[in-house]
Write a protein that holds these residues in place. Structure first.
Motif, PDB file in Angstrom:
ATOM      1  N   ASP A   1       1.382  -5.235  -4.672  1.00  0.00           N
ATOM      2  CA  ASP A   1       0.017  -5.731  -4.865  1.00  0.00           C
ATOM      3  C   ASP A   1      -0.681  -6.157  -3.576  1.00  0.00           C
ATOM      4  O   ASP A   1      -1.811  -6.639  -3.617  1.00  0.00           O
ATOM      5  CB  ASP A   1      -0.050  -6.875  -5.888  1.00  0.00           C
ATOM      6  CG  ASP A   1       0.392  -6.440  -7.275  1.00  0.00           C
ATOM      7  OD1 ASP A   1       0.120  -5.277  -7.647  1.00  0.00           O
ATOM      8  OD2 ASP A   1       1.016  -7.249  -7.979  1.00  0.00           O
ATOM      9  N   GLN A   2      -0.043  -5.969  -2.438  1.00  0.00           N
ATOM     10  CA  GLN A   2      -0.700  -6.301  -1.173  1.00  0.00           C
ATOM     11  C   GLN A   2      -1.748  -5.238  -0.855  1.00  0.00           C
ATOM     12  O   GLN A   2      -1.495  -4.039  -0.955  1.00  0.00           O
ATOM     13  CB  GLN A   2       0.322  -6.407  -0.048  1.00  0.00           C
ATOM     14  CG  GLN A   2      -0.252  -7.004   1.206  1.00  0.00           C
ATOM     15  CD  GLN A   2       0.830  -7.433   2.196  1.00  0.00           C
ATOM     16  OE1 GLN A   2       2.014  -7.438   1.889  1.00  0.00           O
ATOM     17  NE2 GLN A   2       0.406  -7.791   3.391  1.00  0.00           N
ATOM     18  N   ILE A   3      -2.925  -5.685  -0.465  1.00  0.00           N
ATOM     19  CA  ILE A   3      -4.014  -4.778  -0.123  1.00  0.00           C
ATOM     20  C   ILE A   3      -3.925  -4.451   1.362  1.00  0.00           C
ATOM     21  O   ILE A   3      -3.832  -5.348   2.198  1.00  0.00           O
ATOM     22  CB  ILE A   3      -5.378  -5.404  -0.471  1.00  0.00           C
ATOM     23  CG1 ILE A   3      -5.478  -5.597  -1.990  1.00  0.00           C
ATOM     24  CG2 ILE A   3      -6.523  -4.523   0.041  1.00  0.00           C
ATOM     25  CD1 ILE A   3      -6.716  -6.337  -2.451  1.00  0.00           C
TER      26      ILE A   3
ATOM     27  N   ASP B   1       8.683   4.326   2.513  1.00  0.00           N
ATOM     28  CA  ASP B   1       9.294   3.989   1.231  1.00  0.00           C
ATOM     29  C   ASP B   1       8.320   3.169   0.409  1.00  0.00           C
ATOM     30  O   ASP B   1       7.616   2.307   0.943  1.00  0.00           O
ATOM     31  CB  ASP B   1      10.587   3.198   1.456  1.00  0.00           C
ATOM     32  CG  ASP B   1      11.368   3.003   0.166  1.00  0.00           C
ATOM     33  OD1 ASP B   1      11.544   3.986  -0.576  1.00  0.00           O
ATOM     34  OD2 ASP B   1      11.775   1.856  -0.096  1.00  0.00           O
ATOM     35  N   GLY B   2       8.258   3.431  -0.903  1.00  0.00           N
ATOM     36  CA  GLY B   2       7.384   2.681  -1.802  1.00  0.00           C
ATOM     37  C   GLY B   2       6.354   3.579  -2.440  1.00  0.00           C
ATOM     38  O   GLY B   2       6.529   4.801  -2.544  1.00  0.00           O
ATOM     39  N   LEU B   3       5.243   2.984  -2.849  1.00  0.00           N
ATOM     40  CA  LEU B   3       4.163   3.703  -3.508  1.00  0.00           C
ATOM     41  C   LEU B   3       2.867   2.946  -3.248  1.00  0.00           C
ATOM     42  O   LEU B   3       2.815   1.724  -3.390  1.00  0.00           O
ATOM     43  CB  LEU B   3       4.416   3.792  -5.025  1.00  0.00           C
ATOM     44  CG  LEU B   3       3.406   4.573  -5.855  1.00  0.00           C
ATOM     45  CD1 LEU B   3       3.499   6.076  -5.547  1.00  0.00           C
ATOM     46  CD2 LEU B   3       3.648   4.329  -7.340  1.00  0.00           C
ATOM     47  N   VAL B   4       1.823   3.676  -2.867  1.00  0.00           N
ATOM     48  CA  VAL B   4       0.518   3.078  -2.594  1.00  0.00           C
ATOM     49  C   VAL B   4      -0.516   3.736  -3.498  1.00  0.00           C
ATOM     50  O   VAL B   4      -0.556   4.965  -3.611  1.00  0.00           O
ATOM     51  CB  VAL B   4       0.120   3.255  -1.114  1.00  0.00           C
ATOM     52  CG1 VAL B   4      -1.300   2.762  -0.864  1.00  0.00           C
ATOM     53  CG2 VAL B   4       1.099   2.535  -0.203  1.00  0.00           C
ATOM     54  N   SER B   5      -1.355   2.921  -4.129  1.00  0.00           N
ATOM     55  CA  SER B   5      -2.454   3.431  -4.941  1.00  0.00           C
ATOM     56  C   SER B   5      -3.727   3.421  -4.116  1.00  0.00           C
ATOM     57  O   SER B   5      -4.015   2.438  -3.424  1.00  0.00           O
ATOM     58  CB  SER B   5      -2.671   2.549  -6.178  1.00  0.00           C
ATOM     59  OG  SER B   5      -1.563   2.607  -7.023  1.00  0.00           O
TER      60      SER B   5
ATOM     61  N   ALA C   1       1.588  -0.371  -4.695  1.00  0.00           N
ATOM     62  CA  ALA C   1       1.961  -0.393  -6.106  1.00  0.00           C
ATOM     63  C   ALA C   1       3.414  -0.828  -6.284  1.00  0.00           C
ATOM     64  O   ALA C   1       3.832  -1.195  -7.378  1.00  0.00           O
ATOM     65  CB  ALA C   1       1.747   0.984  -6.733  1.00  0.00           C
ATOM     66  N   LYS C   2       4.175  -0.781  -5.197  1.00  0.00           N
ATOM     67  CA  LYS C   2       5.571  -1.226  -5.129  1.00  0.00           C
ATOM     68  C   LYS C   2       5.748  -1.845  -3.749  1.00  0.00           C
ATOM     69  O   LYS C   2       4.907  -1.634  -2.867  1.00  0.00           O
ATOM     70  CB  LYS C   2       6.537  -0.038  -5.244  1.00  0.00           C
ATOM     71  CG  LYS C   2       6.537   0.687  -6.550  1.00  0.00           C
ATOM     72  CD  LYS C   2       7.547   1.829  -6.492  1.00  0.00           C
ATOM     73  CE  LYS C   2       7.621   2.567  -7.808  1.00  0.00           C
ATOM     74  NZ  LYS C   2       8.588   3.677  -7.737  1.00  0.00           N
ATOM     75  N   PRO C   3       6.850  -2.544  -3.510  1.00  0.00           N
ATOM     76  CA  PRO C   3       7.118  -2.957  -2.128  1.00  0.00           C
ATOM     77  C   PRO C   3       7.185  -1.700  -1.248  1.00  0.00           C
ATOM     78  O   PRO C   3       7.703  -0.666  -1.674  1.00  0.00           O
ATOM     79  CB  PRO C   3       8.477  -3.644  -2.214  1.00  0.00           C
ATOM     80  CG  PRO C   3       8.575  -4.092  -3.644  1.00  0.00           C
ATOM     81  CD  PRO C   3       7.858  -3.037  -4.448  1.00  0.00           C
ATOM     82  N   CYS C   4       6.641  -1.797  -0.045  1.00  0.00           N
ATOM     83  CA  CYS C   4       6.507  -0.615   0.812  1.00  0.00           C
ATOM     84  C   CYS C   4       7.012  -0.869   2.230  1.00  0.00           C
ATOM     85  O   CYS C   4       6.882  -1.970   2.754  1.00  0.00           O
ATOM     86  CB  CYS C   4       5.036  -0.202   0.911  1.00  0.00           C
ATOM     87  SG  CYS C   4       4.313   0.366  -0.634  1.00  0.00           S
ATOM     88  N   THR C   5       7.538   0.192   2.804  1.00  0.00           N
ATOM     89  CA  THR C   5       7.843   0.239   4.228  1.00  0.00           C
ATOM     90  C   THR C   5       6.976   1.345   4.801  1.00  0.00           C
ATOM     91  O   THR C   5       6.960   2.460   4.268  1.00  0.00           O
ATOM     92  CB  THR C   5       9.330   0.557   4.475  1.00  0.00           C
ATOM     93  OG1 THR C   5      10.122  -0.442   3.832  1.00  0.00           O
ATOM     94  CG2 THR C   5       9.643   0.590   5.962  1.00  0.00           C
ATOM     95  N   MET C   6       6.252   1.024   5.883  1.00  0.00           N
ATOM     96  CA  MET C   6       5.327   1.987   6.453  1.00  0.00           C
ATOM     97  C   MET C   6       5.415   2.020   7.967  1.00  0.00           C
ATOM     98  O   MET C   6       5.826   1.060   8.596  1.00  0.00           O
ATOM     99  CB  MET C   6       3.896   1.614   6.079  1.00  0.00           C
ATOM    100  CG  MET C   6       3.623   1.782   4.628  1.00  0.00           C
ATOM    101  SD  MET C   6       1.917   1.521   4.301  1.00  0.00           S
ATOM    102  CE  MET C   6       2.072   0.634   2.766  1.00  0.00           C
TER     103      MET C   6
END
Length: 160
Positions: A36-38, A54-58, A98-103
């Motif tokens: 949920d972090q923008i 890793d993760g998912l971004v909307s 949408a999930k925890p992410c690594t970018m």
């Protein structure tokens, strides 16, 4: 700094020569984000290009009436926020984890400086961007045509 093996996990970068990846890696950072972090808001200036490890971004768009719709989901290996490479570019979407992410995060001003210093890298990167936009445009056009064909009110209109 991000090593070239991590950068090669990104589809956009995987075919780039090692010397190009090494230069990009020097200005790249690994960042983690919570669900949920923008990352950035629609119509706000962007300064970072993101590559999802890793993760998912909307990628959401908000209408003038305040309705929000997810128009795309970014999966691992994809790049987004590329308009940040243009001066004073605003995002067309709001990007939300949408999930925890690594970018992998790339500072857009540092990337523009790199392009100015090394025209080969700028040329390679921009050529890849054009290929990516062409592919996305074709995909979005197919989605739009499909939506037109299946939308009940448009379908009813076409029958008259």
């Amino acid at each position: 700094m991000v090593d070239k093996d991590t950068l090669k996990k990104i589809f956009f970068l995987k075919d780039l020569p090692d010397h190009v990846l090494e230069k990009i890696g020097k200005i790249a950072q690994i960042r983690t984000y919570e669900k949920d972090q923008i990352l950035y808001h629609q119509d706000e200036n962007q300064n970072v290009v993101f590559m999802l490890v890793d993760g998912l971004v909307s990628l959401n768009s908000r209408s003038q009436k305040g309705l929000s719709m997810t128009l795309d989901e970014v999966t691992p290996g994809r790049i987004f926020g590329v308009p940040a490479l243009l001066n004073d570019a605003c995002g067309a979407f709001t990007a939300v984890c949408a999930k925890p992410c690594t970018m992998i995060a790339l500072s857009a001003p540092k990337m523009r400086d790199l392009f100015d210093e090394d025209f080969e890298i700028g040329h390679i990167f921009m050529r890849k961007m054009v290929e990516m936009y062409k592919s996305r445009r074709e995909m979005h056009t197919k989605q739009f045509v499909h939506s037109l064909k299946t939308h009940p009110e448009i379908k009813r209109f076409a029958e008259y």
